[in-house]
Structure formats: C-alpha cells, structure tokens
Design a protein around this motif. Structure first.
Motif, PDB file in Angstrom:
ATOM      1  N   ASP A 398       0.749  -1.178   0.011  1.00 34.83           N
ATOM      2  CA  ASP A 398       0.049  -0.017   0.065  1.00 34.83           C
ATOM      3  C   ASP A 398       0.947   1.216  -0.150  1.00 34.83           C
ATOM      4  O   ASP A 398       1.621   1.440   1.132  1.00 34.83           O
ATOM      5  N   PHE A 399       0.885   2.150  -0.985  1.00 34.38           N
ATOM      6  CA  PHE A 399       1.633   3.102  -1.282  1.00 34.38           C
ATOM      7  C   PHE A 399       1.369   4.163  -0.169  1.00 34.38           C
ATOM      8  O   PHE A 399       2.242   4.928   0.234  1.00 34.38           O
ATOM      9  N   ASN A 400       0.285   4.242   0.339  1.00 37.31           N
ATOM     10  CA  ASN A 400      -0.233   5.085   1.376  1.00 37.31           C
ATOM     11  C   ASN A 400       0.396   4.800   2.914  1.00 37.31           C
ATOM     12  O   ASN A 400       0.054   5.574   3.809  1.00 37.31           O
ATOM     13  N   ASP A 401       0.772   3.492   3.096  1.00 39.85           N
ATOM     14  CA  ASP A 401       1.317   3.107   4.189  1.00 39.85           C
ATOM     15  C   ASP A 401       2.951   3.621   4.303  1.00 39.85           C
ATOM     16  O   ASP A 401       3.737   2.866   3.608  1.00 39.85           O
ATOM     17  N   PRO A 402       3.160   4.439   5.250  1.00 41.81           N
ATOM     18  CA  PRO A 402       4.732   5.011   5.024  1.00 41.81           C
ATOM     19  C   PRO A 402       5.523   3.668   5.381  1.00 41.81           C
ATOM     20  O   PRO A 402       6.885   3.727   4.870  1.00 41.81           O
ATOM     21  N   LYS A 403       5.075   2.620   6.157  1.00 38.46           N
ATOM     22  CA  LYS A 403       6.209   1.577   6.447  1.00 38.46           C
ATOM     23  C   LYS A 403       6.654   0.681   5.035  1.00 38.46           C
ATOM     24  O   LYS A 403       7.594   0.386   4.841  1.00 38.46           O
ATOM     25  N   MET A 404       5.603   0.792   4.122  1.00 38.73           N
ATOM     26  CA  MET A 404       5.725   0.078   2.914  1.00 38.73           C
ATOM     27  C   MET A 404       6.229   1.129   1.952  1.00 38.73           C
ATOM     28  O   MET A 404       6.940   0.476   1.104  1.00 38.73           O
ATOM     29  N   ARG A 405       5.797   2.378   1.893  1.00 37.57           N
ATOM     30  CA  ARG A 405       6.299   3.361   0.729  1.00 37.57           C
ATOM     31  C   ARG A 405       7.530   3.216   0.667  1.00 37.57           C
ATOM     32  O   ARG A 405       8.040   3.392  -0.574  1.00 37.57           O
TER      33      ARG A 405
END
Lengths: 428, 391
Positions: A398-405
């Motif tokens: 999810d691009f909007n999850d900073p941990k994944m971004r």
C-alpha cells in the motif's frame, strides 16, 4: 496435498470468505476487453466476478471499496527473477538439476516488498545462468511470508510449482568440468537428457511389473524426467541467434516444453522461433552490451516477435532490471513498437502461460486468484504509480502506508530486511 | 580540425553558410517560459535566432526539422562513457580504472576516450549531446574527467573542457585499492593535498600529478568526490573545509540526510543513476532524492554513472524520467539535464540553453520527453544532425 484439500473445502463451501467489491475502476482483465467503469468482486482469495458497474450483483454483506476511476490490472507475473538471494548449483558441476532455488531464498529480504511495490504477485525465482543446468526454479506467490514455505504454489501431491533453469552461450563456459565450447555445451546436456530418458524407462519398466527391487531414486533425474514429461517447463537462458537455435534443437530432440529466456537476438531468428511455436520471455534494457552475448540486444525484439504471433512475456531478471519499474520495461517495449495490449499481456497472462499457471493467475477472471494491482492512471504513463498490490485477496503493498512506501521509493530503512514477523507474540 | 576549417576558409572566397531551422510545437529554451510554436535558426553551428514562428524568419532554402517538443541538447553530468565500451572486455574497452596506484589524479580522460564507441551513438539517439566523462570511482583518486560533445570525431576536436574535475572516492567504492579503512582514506588525502599546498608555496610543483593537484587547490577546477553514505559525505565536507577547494558531490545516496551541511558548504550534487540498485553503501538511495534536493534548494544534475555489467550504460534522460515519476517537476528535471547541469560543469556559456550565440545543441521529441513511450526523433550537435529516427 494442501492444494487438493483447499480445493475440496472450496467446493463444499463456495460462499466462504469475506466479500469485497472494488467498484468504479477502469479494469483491464487482459483476458477480455477493457472495462471503462467496472467492478471486481473478490471472495476470500479468489475472484468471484468481474464486469461493468451494474452488471455485477454485489452481495449485501460485501465490503465496498470505491476506486474512483483508478486503474486495475492483474497482478504482474515475472517469468525471470533473482529476488530473495536464492541460489542453485555450485562449482562442482555444470549440470545440477537437484539444486532447488527455494531452499536458498531469504523471505526477509526487502526484494519481496520492493517487488510488491512494482505490482509483482507471481515470480519465477531462478538460479543463475552460469551452469548448463543450474537447478529447479520456484514459481513463488509474493505473499507476506514468515518462512519460504509461505511462498510456494502447491500442486497435486504437494508438488512445488517450478521450472528447470538452463543456459547456453557464454555464461556456462569455463574450465572443466564446465564446457569450454558451445559444441561441448550441447554434447554435455544431450548426454544428461539421454541419461534421464534411460532412468525414466528404468522406472517405467519397474512400475509396470513391480518385480524385484525398485531402482534407486535420483532427485536430479526425477526433475529432468518431469521436464521430459512436460510437467516441469525448461526456462532457458539464451541470447545469441545461434544459441537460440541450439535450444530449439534440444527442445525438438527431447520433446521438452521450453521458454526462451532473454532472447536478445530473437528478431534475427524470429521465423524459426515462430515455426517451433516456442514462447519467449524477453528482457527490456536501457542499453545493449555489458557482456558479449548482449551486444546486439535491441528493444525491438518484442515488436518483431509479437508481429509473428509468438507468445511474448517480459521479465525483470531482477537485479539486472528493477522489479519496482517492471511496468516501465513494458512501456519501453511499447515505445519500440509493441502494442499496448500485447505489452500488458506480456506482464501478466503470457507470463502465466509460460509458467503453466494460466488457469490460476495472469488475468482477472472468475475463479482465478484475486491477484491484482491498483494503479493511479494509465498503465504505461511515466507518472502512474502502483498504489496497491493484492495477492490472493490480501493487501500486500500500500503506497499510502509509510512503512511500505519506503520500499517503493527508497530512503532510510529501504535497504534493511523487512521487520521480522514474530510468530508467537501476535506478530504483525 | 579547426586549422583545416580555417585553411578552407582562406581558399574559398565565399564560405558556405550552413543553416538549419527547427520548428517546435513547444520549445523549451531554458531561458524563460517555453515558447509555443517556436523556431530555432542555426547558422554555422551556432544559434542565430530563437523565438516564435512570427518573430523568426526562416530563409528560403533552409532545411527545416519539425517536432512536438524541442529542448536544449541533454547533458550527462557524470559518466564513464567512451572509457567504458559495449563489449565490457578488460584490456579492450574498459579504461575507466587503472589499479597501478590509489592516487593517480594525473590520469586524463581525454587520453582514454574512444569517440567511436558504439554506446556513444546509442545515447546520442536519446538526445544526449554533451557528457562529463572520465575515470570510475574505483580508487582513492582514480583520475580526471573531461566534458565532451558526442560528435564521435576525435577526443581533441570534441572536447569542451579538459580536465573538468579531478576525482576522489570515499567509502567502500575505493576501500581495498590502497587505503583499507575510512580513517586511512582521509589521512592519505590530507597528505596528498598538504603536499600540494607545500609545493605551491615553495614553488616546487613538478610533474603531472602535482600539476593536477594544483588545479584543485588553486580552485581552477573542483574536486568531484564520490560518496554515498551520510558518513562519507560528512568526511568529504570536512576535507573541503580544511583545504578550501571547490567540490561537487557525486553519488550522494544519502545526500538528503546531509542537506543542511551541503547547502552551507555550497556543494552541489551529481545524483547517482536513480536506477542504480539499492545495495551496499547505496542501500538507502531514493527515487525521491532529486525532488527533495530541489525542495531544499541544493543544485543538482543527473548522471548515468558507471555500469559494470548489463546494461553497460544508462541513459540520463531515462534517469530523469524516474525522478519525474517520483515528484520532481518537469521544469526542474529538464533543468538538471540542461542549463543546471551546464552551470555545474562550467560550460553554460556554450551550451545548456537555446540562446543566440550559443552552440546549436538540440534534442527533438515527438511528445513529452519524460513519457516512457515518447521518442527522441533527432539530435543536433553544433548544428549537425547526428541522429534522426525513432528508437
């Protein structure tokens, strides 16, 4: 076994699993025409139905997600990758069909989230091309994984989906026991397949009568017999025109199912490839060269092969090209004349076909795995982003999850292993 | 070449005036807002006029090239192109790194540049006209770079600025070739530059190595320091403070972390190829570095860097496109490929923008240059059309 069990459960309880309707999306099913304003209905880990808004019945208990005109494409299938640091055969021999890449894969490697951020949901993880036969490849599902077993796709009797990695040309050439010439490469591999045929016959004869002691099992030859039987597809690294023809000869001689991998000079022998009906998984590079057999690389290979009706997939060969920019590879094939629909198929359904997984992944159709990617815009536009990647219905990126971004764009922390999944403390 | 041309000019009473006109639906001059329906008039390799189609009259008989979008010729601020070739064969076309010593600032790029290298015409077909190329970042001081136009004639005729930088590399890129630790790298560089300062004071500068070092300590050219981690960038800035030379940072995977210090020291950044893999010292690199440096007011330019395997070269236009896909405004991306890069290379009087009197270096596109599916349809260097087609 596991798969059979799951399939059985599915038959018993077809209504199980949470239902989510992804609505108001521009959908490219790949197996059919683009849907301008569509709905993708997912039940559990499978696609239940797909169609234009209004044509799909949405159950009352469905969770509804309004995608507001965003673009949905099938999860991307990468037919050739080296993510996860897996390896195959060692220096002891040029032919090692017993080596299994999945036993060397580190699921904590950030490669997997990076790949998810590029939309990759199914990945053929290969051992290298420094051997004539470097081992068994893994057709991995890019699921959130705690152990490598979480990546496997299981078939009947627990068969682990994967191919057989082979190579010719310059990479496997070396000092004995490695071949010193192309002729010797062909001779060595032919001898090994003849040995596998004899082994296959020995077992067939024994199984017919079941008299006396069973022959000794040889796990490497077992894998090669699977290749002879067409169950295990040969994934064959080959660049130069003459090397491609050598693969086609081997294919015909032993009746193998073969995918030509890289195919840098494929356009030169495109007629022969078309005649032999051999699918091609090509690489799209920023520039030619870097090794002798890639000097004549051209981005026009996709266009030429497509025009001749050859099945074309595109791969990353990650780390040669970057999984995060997989869609960009196809866009560059379009720039060189491939059709947009052909290029999108080359990232999805064509790849699925080359892994023998087309019944399960590669397009958005009822009954298939709910592997899909939400894009911010038109697939091949520079400014389009992968916003979300779903694997079997579960949100993987999810691009909007900073941990994944951070795995998508980089920056502090991007090079570290994914935060460990703690099995016994509730985990994440 | 110049002499030959002069001789011809003396022999012929009325020298032939070579003209060319370029018409653009959108003309990016980099000297102001883009011009709709623009024209660039070229005479004898220089820009004679720039303006709208109404303002610039194209003399009859002039060859006219048309394109949707026209930009100044693109500049690659840091490469090994021409020293490294397509075949990747040591002893044949890999002249970017000599391992005869850790400190060899005297190694000139021009002496190793092969203007007929296949990859030069390849990158030219993507609108690249000028490259700062030279030795790789493989030892403490591996040599120099020079700025060259991609004509493919001779290194001498094509040179724009030679040398342009003396090179130094900090961190893992040069560990093991010479100094074995970071502290030793710094200590050796200090010895080198202290020696150069002493020689200058005593008037005993002698030899190629000393000459090269004088160029740096007298600020004739900057030191181009390749450093990726915040730690190594900090070391580079420490050296700059101690010796007072001009410096440009190359690589800079963690440049954003060091933005305040870079800004205070007025050190611009040649950003690593964005598609460099996030491994080792570059593990924290980011597609967003150009956008963030731009926000923070740090001057930067795009580079193709060095590739050791496949693909053997990067195309700086494709690198900038990835920055555009990750938050950098088009205008800033174009600046980092043209005038911004030219300024950082000290060649802005000759190229980098479309203005009267400047070299006629242009790139023509059939659409937005940063769109993956657009083509560079023509590349013009010093008024010569050196690429036409669609790749």
């Amino acid at each position: 076994m596991l798969f059979a069990l799951a399939a059985g459960l599915c038959l018993l309880a077809p209504q199980s699993g949470t239902v989510t309707a992804y609505e108001n999306a521009v959908i490219y099913p790949v197996s059919g025409p683009k849907i301008e304003r569509g709905v993708l209905l997912v039940r559990g880990d499978k696609i239940e139905s797909i169609g234009a808004v209004g044509s799909v019945t949405i159950p009352a208990d469905a969770k509804r997600v309004d995608l507001q005109g965003k673009v949905v494409i099938p999860g991307l299938v990468d037919t050739h990758s080296h993510v996860g640091g897996g390896d195959g055969g060692d220096e002891s021999s040029p032919i090692q069909p017993d080596a299994k890449v999945w036993e060397g894969i580190d699921v904590q490697n950030p490669d997997f989230l990076r790949a998810a951020s590029g939309g990759l949901t199914t990945i053929n993880i290969m051992p290298g091309s420094g051997h004539l036969m470097s081992g068994q490849t893994l057709y991995a599902k890019n699921r959130k994984a705690r152990t490598v077993e979480d990546l496997l796709i299981l078939g009947e009797n627990g068969w682990i989906y994967g191919g057989l990695k082979m190579a010719n040309g310059t990479n496997p050439i070396g000092t004995p026991p490695f071949p010193g010439t192309r002729s010797k490469s062909a001779a060595l591999i032919r001898a090994k397949f003849q040995e596998a045929k004899e082994y296959q016959k020995k077992w067939k004869d024994w199984e017919a009568k079941k008299e006396g002691e069973a022959p000794d099992r040889d796990p490497g030859l077992d894998a090669m017999v699977e290749a002879l039987e067409g169950k295990r597809i040969v994934q064959h690294h080959t660049h130069r025109a003459d090397d491609i023809l050598a693969v086609l000869r081997l294919k015909q001689e032993f009746g193998l199912k073969v995918v030509l991998q890289h195919v840098s000079e494929g356009a030169i022998v495109a007629d022969e490839i078309a005649k032999s009906n051999t699918p091609c998984s090509i690489i799209v590079l920023d520039a030619p060269g870097g090794k002798l057999e890639a000097v004549n690389y051209t981005s026009e290979t996709g266009r030429v092969l497509e025009r001749l009706g050859i099945n074309v997939a595109i791969h990353t060969d990650d780390g040669i090209t970057e999984s995060r920019l997989f869609v960009r590879s196809a866009a560059y094939a379009v720039r060189a004349g491939m059709t947009e629909s052909g290029a999108l198929r080359a990232l999805t359904l064509s790849g699925a076909e080359m892994l023998g997984l087309e019944k399960r992944v590669g397009s958005l159709e009822p009954g298939k795995d709910a592997d899909f990617v939400v894009l911010s815009g038109s697939p091949f536009a520079t400014r389009t982003r992968v916003l979300q990647t779903f694997v079997e219905g579960a949100l993987r990126f999810d691009f909007n999850d900073p941990k994944m971004r951070v795995y998508a764009v980089g920056g502090p922390g991007a090079g570290h292993a994914v935060e460990p999944y703690l099995c016994c403390k509730g985990g994440n | 070449m110049t002499t030959l041309f002069a001789a011809l000019a003396i022999l012929s009473p009325a020298p032939v005036v070579e003209t060319l006109a370029i018409r653009a639906e959108l003309l990016h001059t980099q000297e102001g807002a883009p011009i709709k329906n623009g024209v660039v008039l070229v005479e004898n390799g220089k820009i004679k006029a720039v303006g709208t189609a109404d303002q610039v009259t194209i003399p009859t008989g002039t060859r006219v090239l048309r394109a949707a979008v026209v930009t100044p010729g693109l500049i690659d601020a840091r490469s090994t192109l021409g020293l490294t070739g397509i075949y990747n064969q040591q002893g044949h076309d890999q002249d970017q790194q000599d391992n005869g010593g850790a400190v060899q600032p005297e190694l000139r790029a021009m002496d190793a540049y092969n203007p007929r290298e296949t990859l030069i015409s390849y990158v030219r077909s993507y609108g690249i006209t000028t490259v700062n190329t030279g030795h790789a970042a493989g030892s403490l001081m591996s040599g120099q770079t020079f700025v060259v136009k991609l004509h493919g004639r001779t290194p001498d005729a094509d040179s724009v600025k030679s040398p342009s930088f003396v090179l130094a590399t900090l961190g893992p890129g040069s560990l093991g070739r010479g100094p074995g630790t970071r502290a030793k790298q710094l200590s050796e560089l200090r010895d080198v530059f202290r020696g150069a300062q002493r020689a200058a004071k005593a008037g005993t500068v002698k030899g190629q190595k000393a000459d090269a070092l004088q160029l740096v300590i007298t600020k004739k050219i900057p030191l181009l320091v390749t450093a990726y981690t915040a730690q190594d960038i900090a070391s580079a800035l420490r050296l700059k403070k101690e010796f007072g030379f001009d410096m440009v940072l190359d690589g800079g995977a963690e440049a954003v972390t060091m933005a305040a210090e870079l800004k205070a020291a007025k050190v611009p950044v040649f950003i690593h190829p964005l598609m460099q893999r996030p491994n080792g010292e570059a593990q924290n690199l980011s597609y967003e570095t150009p956008a963030k440096l731009n926000e923070l007011g740090i001057a930067f330019a795009f580079t193709s860097g060095f590739e050791g395997y496949v693909p053997k070269v990067r195309v700086v236009l494709m690198e900038a496109a990835v920055a555009v896909a990750n938050g950098l405004a088009d205008t800033e991306a174009l600046n980092g490929l043209t005038l911004g890069a030219a300024k950082l290379l000290g060649i802005e009087k000759r190229t980098g923008s479309l203005a009267v009197g400047k070299d006629a270096d242009l790139a023509l596109f059939d659409g937005d240059p940063f769109e993956y599916t657009s083509h560079c349809t023509a590349t013009i260097i010093d008024g010569k059309v050196l690429w036409e087609g669609k790749r």
